[in-house]
Each structure stands twice: as structure tokens, then as C-alpha cells.
Design a protein around this motif. Structure first.
Motif, mmCIF file in Angstrom:
data_model
loop_
_atom_site.group_PDB
_atom_site.id
_atom_site.type_symbol
_atom_site.label_atom_id
_atom_site.label_comp_id
_atom_site.label_asym_id
_atom_site.label_seq_id
_atom_site.Cartn_x
_atom_site.Cartn_y
_atom_site.Cartn_z
ATOM 1 N N GLN A 61 0.834 -1.208 0.000
ATOM 2 C CA GLN A 61 0.000 0.000 0.000
ATOM 3 C C GLN A 61 0.867 1.255 0.000
ATOM 4 O OE1 GLN A 61 -3.532 0.007 -0.161
ATOM 5 N NE2 GLN A 61 -2.982 2.078 -0.769
ATOM 6 N N ILE A 84 2.278 1.779 -3.527
ATOM 7 C CA ILE A 84 1.245 2.250 -4.450
ATOM 8 C C ILE A 84 0.973 3.735 -4.203
ATOM 9 C CG2 ILE A 84 -1.185 1.998 -5.131
ATOM 10 C CD1 ILE A 84 0.705 -0.287 -6.056
ATOM 11 N N ASP A 85 0.957 4.140 -2.933
ATOM 12 C CA ASP A 85 0.753 5.554 -2.618
ATOM 13 C C ASP A 85 1.936 6.399 -3.082
ATOM 14 O OD1 ASP A 85 -1.670 4.901 -1.469
ATOM 15 O OD2 ASP A 85 -0.875 4.873 0.589
ATOM 16 N N PRO A 119 2.155 6.011 -7.915
ATOM 17 C CA PRO A 119 0.836 5.692 -8.457
ATOM 18 C C PRO A 119 0.870 4.915 -9.778
ATOM 19 C CG PRO A 119 0.932 7.985 -7.759
ATOM 20 C CD PRO A 119 2.319 7.432 -7.670
ATOM 21 N N ALA A 178 -0.182 1.323 -9.497
ATOM 22 C CA ALA A 178 -1.542 0.992 -9.054
ATOM 23 C C ALA A 178 -2.216 -0.023 -9.973
ATOM 24 C CB ALA A 178 -2.380 2.255 -8.964
ATOM 25 N N CYS A 191 -1.384 -3.466 -8.809
ATOM 26 C CA CYS A 191 -1.623 -3.750 -7.390
ATOM 27 C C CYS A 191 -2.402 -5.043 -7.197
ATOM 28 C CB CYS A 191 -2.356 -2.574 -6.757
ATOM 29 S SG CYS A 191 -2.604 -2.757 -4.988
ATOM 30 N N CYS A 209 -5.910 -2.990 -2.473
ATOM 31 C CA CYS A 209 -6.172 -3.351 -3.875
ATOM 32 C C CYS A 209 -7.465 -4.131 -4.025
ATOM 33 C CB CYS A 209 -5.018 -4.140 -4.462
ATOM 34 S SG CYS A 209 -3.433 -3.345 -4.295
#
Length: 152
Positions: A98, A101-102, A105, A108, A111, A139
Motif C-alpha cells: 500500500q 502504491i501511494d 501511483p 496501481a 496492485c 487493492c
């Protein structure tokens, strides 16, 4: 009429349109192609460099292996998280997924597949019941989907 029909069949056979002639023509076409291909493959397996290495491929294979080492960021992340799952636990790996992914981006879109792979690995390492206890809404619950879909 009978005479002309027999003459036509005989003349076709005489001109070489019978099954044996067709097979011979096919063989005459296919055989040289096969010989060229097998000869080409044999030549590529010869060590022309004179070195004592047991390499089968030519020197161009070094360039290929150098290019093959560059991997996609999502593959690197997945492998790192799978290793982390083995060393720590699935919860830590999901938290770091997470965070990545943050932070990036562009990852994403990968994910869900990464989380699913983590779920399958968690089942393999911890069993289905314990692996499910680590599930989080990372996700769109793909981790739980990976746990539930594991059949190994």
C-alpha cells in the motif's frame, strides 16, 4: 467416348500428376529446406571463438543476458514483497504494498496482481486459515482473492 476418356487419364499419368509424382515434388521441396535449417542450427552450436568455454551460443548471447536483467518495476516490487512475506508476515508485505502504491501511483494498475500473488504465497507459507487472517482492503481485497483461489 470411352477411348477418349481412357486416353485423358493415361495422358495425365504420363505427364506426372499421379500421387507418387506429387509426393516426390513435395519431398523435393521440403528436403532442402530441412537440410538448410538443420545445417544452420548445427553451425550455431559450434564454438567458433576457440575459447575453452562450454558455451553453446555465440558471443551475442552476452548482450541478450545483459538486457534480460532489466526488469519491470512491478516485478521487482512483487519479488521484494514475496521475500518480505517469507521473512516477516503477510501483514507487513501488504502494508508495504500500500505504501509503494501511494508513493508510486504508476504501480496501481499492477496492485491487484501483486496482492493476489501475495495471497497465494501466504497460503503456501501459513495455510489458508492463517493466511486469511492477514487480509486487508489493499487493492480491492485481491489478497483475499489470492488466498481463496489457491489450489496448491
Amino acid at each position: 467416348m470411352t477411348h477418349s476418356a481412357n486416353y485423358t487419364q493415361r495422358s495425365r499419368r504420363a505427364r506426372g500428376q499421379g500421387p507418387a509424382r506429387r509426393a516426390a515434388r513435395t519431398l523435393a521441396f521440403v528436403l532442402p529446406v530441412m537440410l538448410v535449417l538443420s545445417g544452420t542450427l548445427a553451425v550455431t552450436r559450434v564454438n567458433w571463438s576457440g575459447s575453452s568455454q562450454d558455451s553453446i551460443l555465440t558471443a551475442s548471447s552476452q548482450d541478450v543476458s545483459a538486457r534480460a536483467k532489466s526488469r519491470a518495476p512491478q516485478d521487482i516490487l512483487r519479488d521484494r514483497l514475496l521475500e518480505e512475506l517469507q521473512e516477516e508476515n503477510p501483514g507487513v508485505a501488504l502494508t508495504h504494498l500500500q505504501q509503494e502504491i501511494d508513493r508510486r501511483p504508476s504501480l496501481a494498475k499492477h496492485c491487484m496482481t501483486i496482492a493476489k500473488a501475495l495471497g497465494r504465497a501466504a497460503v503456501h507459507a501459513y495455510g489458508p486459515a492463517r493466511a486469511q487472517s492477514y487480509a486487508r482492503p489493499v487493492c480491492d481485497t485481491s489478497f483475499a482473492s489470492g488466498v481463496a483461489g489457491f489450489r496448491g
